[in-house]
Design a protein around this motif. Structure first.
Motif, short mmCIF file in Angstrom:
data_model
loop_
_atom_site.label_atom_id
_atom_site.label_comp_id
_atom_site.label_asym_id
_atom_site.label_seq_id
_atom_site.Cartn_x
_atom_site.Cartn_y
_atom_site.Cartn_z
N UNK A 11 0.40 -1.46 0.03
CA UNK A 11 0.43 -0.25 0.51
C UNK A 11 0.87 1.27 -0.41
N UNK A 12 1.81 1.28 0.93
CA UNK A 12 2.70 2.37 1.06
C UNK A 12 3.64 2.09 -0.55
N UNK A 16 3.39 5.38 -2.54
CA UNK A 16 4.52 6.78 -3.00
C UNK A 16 4.15 6.68 -4.72
N UNK A 17 4.59 6.16 -5.23
CA UNK A 17 4.18 5.73 -7.01
C UNK A 17 3.12 6.84 -7.49
N UNK A 18 1.96 6.44 -6.79
CA UNK A 18 0.65 7.38 -7.50
C UNK A 18 1.20 8.80 -6.67
N UNK A 23 2.55 14.26 -8.79
CA UNK A 23 3.21 15.18 -8.40
C UNK A 23 3.65 16.76 -8.92
N UNK A 24 2.87 17.65 -8.20
CA UNK A 24 3.43 19.17 -9.00
C UNK A 24 2.20 18.84 -10.08
N UNK A 25 0.81 18.40 -10.16
CA UNK A 25 0.20 17.88 -10.96
C UNK A 25 -0.45 19.67 -11.30
N UNK A 26 -0.96 19.98 -10.95
CA UNK A 26 -2.03 21.77 -10.47
C UNK A 26 -0.51 22.85 -10.25
N UNK A 39 1.47 14.06 -18.41
CA UNK A 39 0.76 12.71 -18.07
C UNK A 39 1.89 12.27 -16.70
N UNK A 40 1.11 10.42 -15.95
CA UNK A 40 1.33 10.10 -15.34
C UNK A 40 3.47 9.93 -15.58
#
Length: 532
Positions: A11-12, A16-18, A23-26, A39-40
């Motif tokens: 889960x961790x 972390x990958x998610x 990161x910094x999407x907005x 993109x991802x």
């Protein structure tokens, strides 16, 4: 219990990958500028990472995404950057507001490469200012004059090698990136490290092999680590993973330290970089009041007041090793890349080559029994036009960057407002500027006349950036131009550069993340009837 721990760990890891993937999407959504949607995980770097686009194509895609915008947001993996497309704005940020944009991005973490961390390229803020002021006197025209003889000697050795190969094997075809990598390797070995090698003759000498290993970012293990650092920079720093094997950096450091020790014990003076840095260590290196600031080429960048101030830095042996190391790292690949592209352009533009040869021949005749020198090569106007056009068409470094060190709100005359926070990065699109028809009409044509006496004054300095701009420009521009011109002088004086069946015409770049040709640059060197 173990199953629970395993589930928690998974889960961790997924979280972390998610988190890293988005990161910094907005980041740019409240910044009032247009941006290229990321993109991802890969951000906007997907086409580069998957090798669908070359490096120039990648940045031109971003440059042309929003044609009317001065600022365009983009993502190098998940790291946001502002692509500044307006030359006037770049001059304002990189020169007038330099105190807000002192540093480069951290491409190679000092924790992973301690020797790199002490080099001029990676030093930050005041540490960089002190080192620039300390090193700047070593790169003036007067010091280049002293070093020119070393370059001239190795240029003659290069000619001698090709001549002997031609006599024994017939007219030879060379892959010019490899050819000039070996030549540039030997020149930097003698000018920066004070040792003599012959990499054209002794193809597997240790100095060349270690140098190639150090600069080979296409090697799978180094490439993967480099990509990981760009995507997840803290990971390599935490794990202390080295990009370059310690055996390589250790080799070069030992060469430098041994050379310093030997010279100090035997009182040896040699006009090279180690000697100049040893003088700096003693506090004896400074700008001369009588220094001549003659024009040394259109592409040459001038030193700012930061580089001309009184040095405060006390150099240690590690500092000297770091500067010689980065001098090799920065000069080995860029100069050989530039010379290989110049060989191609002269091979496919015979009228340019012939005119340049006539200037070379005239210069040789004027010299008579004297050898080529620094001042004479600066007087070769067409040579400078050709080299200037080469650096426009094929800049070895396609972008430049600055990182914000102090918060700044930029407001221009058209009402554009953008707030740079500490740590924000802006990019200067060197290759895109050089190939923008608005600034350089018919940009795909190799045309040295852009830089003749009548036309060169029409070029906006903010659009021509082969050595960067502002106080943090390339300190070694004089050395690079001197090396480029000297090597090409001796090549053309003795050989005609000609294409043959192995020459890729038109030249295409590889989709690897480098400024290299797709199939190599193959040309033949045909001896002239009356070689010098």
């Amino acid at each position: 219990m173990l199953e629970l721990l395993f589930i928690v760990a998974v889960v961790l890891l997924v979280k972390f990958i998610f988190d890293q993937g988005y990161k910094n999407e907005d980041f740019f959504k409240d910044k009032s500028i247009k941006f290229i949607k990321p993109h991802f995980m890969v951000g906007n770097s997907g086409n580069l990472f998957t090798r669908k686009r070359t490096i120039p194509e990648f940045f031109i895609d971003a440059y042309t995404a929003y044609p009317k915008e001065k600022f365009v947001g983009m993502f190098e993996f998940r790291n946001p950057m502002v692509l500044v497309k307006d030359p006037k704005t770049i001059k304002h940020l990189a020169v007038k507001e330099f105190d807000h944009f002192v540093d480069h991005r951290t491409i190679i973490p000092s924790e992973a490469e301690p020797l790199f961390g002490k080099s001029l390229i990676l030093l930050k803020s005041e540490a960089w200012r002190d080192m620039r002021a300390t090193l700047s006197p070593a790169f003036t025209g007067s010091k280049m004059r002293l070093m020119f003889e070393l370059i001239s000697d190795y240029s003659k050795r290069m000619v001698d090698f090709v001549s002997k190969e031609t006599q024994s094997k017939g007219i030879q075809t060379y892959e010019m990136k490899d050819f000039f990598s070996r030549t540039a390797n030997d020149i930097i070995a003698t000018c920066a490290f004070g040792i003599q090698v012959n990499s054209l003759k002794d193809k597997d000498n240790e100095f060349f092999l270690k140098g190639r290993e150090m600069t080979s970012f296409l090697k799978l293990s180094i490439f993967i680590k480099f990509i990981l650092f760009m995507a997840v920079p803290k990971l390599l720093q935490v794990l202390r993973i080295r990009l370059i094997p310690e055996s390589v950096t250790g080799f070069f450091k030992k060469v430098i330290i041994d050379a310093i020790d030997y010279r100090e014990k035997n009182h040896i003076v040699r006009p090279d970089m180690i000697h100049l840095l040893m003088e700096a260590k003693k506090g004896k290196l400074s700008h001369q009041e009588t220094e001549r600031f003659d024009s040394e080429g259109f592409a040459t960048v001038e030193e700012s007041n930061i580089g001309k101030r009184e040095p405060k830095k006390n150099l240690e042996e590690d500092d000297i090793a770091a500067q010689c190391f980065i001098f090799f790292f920065a000069g080995f690949d860029t100069v050989s890349t530039a010379l290989s592209f110049l060989s191609y352009e002269l091979a496919v533009n015979m009228e340019v080559q012939e005119r340049l040869f006539q200037e070379v021949l005239e210069t040789s005749r004027e010299l008579g029994d004297k050898t080529l020198n620094y001042d004479t090569i600066q007087k070769m106007k067409y040579m400078d036009m050709v080299v200037s056009e080469l650096l426009r068409m094929w800049p070895p470094v396609p972008i430049a960057d600055r990182i914000c060190t102090k918060e700044l709100t930029y407001v221009d005359d058209d009402g554009l407002t953008y707030k740079f926070n500490k740590g924000d990065v802006f990019i200067m699109p060197v290759y895109a500027f050089h190939h923008d028809p608005e600034y350089f009409p018919n940009p795909s044509k190799f045309d040295p006349e852009r830089f003749n006496e009548e036309n060169k004054h029409n070029i906006d300095p903010g659009t021509y950036l082969p050595f960067g701009i502002g106080p943090r420009n390339c300190i070694g521009s004089r050395f690079a131009l001197m090396e480029l011109k000297a090597l090409m002088y001796y090549i053309l004086l003795n050989f005609k550069i000609e294409p043959n069946e192995k020459t890729q015409i038109p030249l295409k770049l590889t989709k690897n993340p480098t400024m290299l040709s797709e199939k190599g640059i193959w040309v033949q060197l045909t001896p002239r009837s009356n070689p010098a």
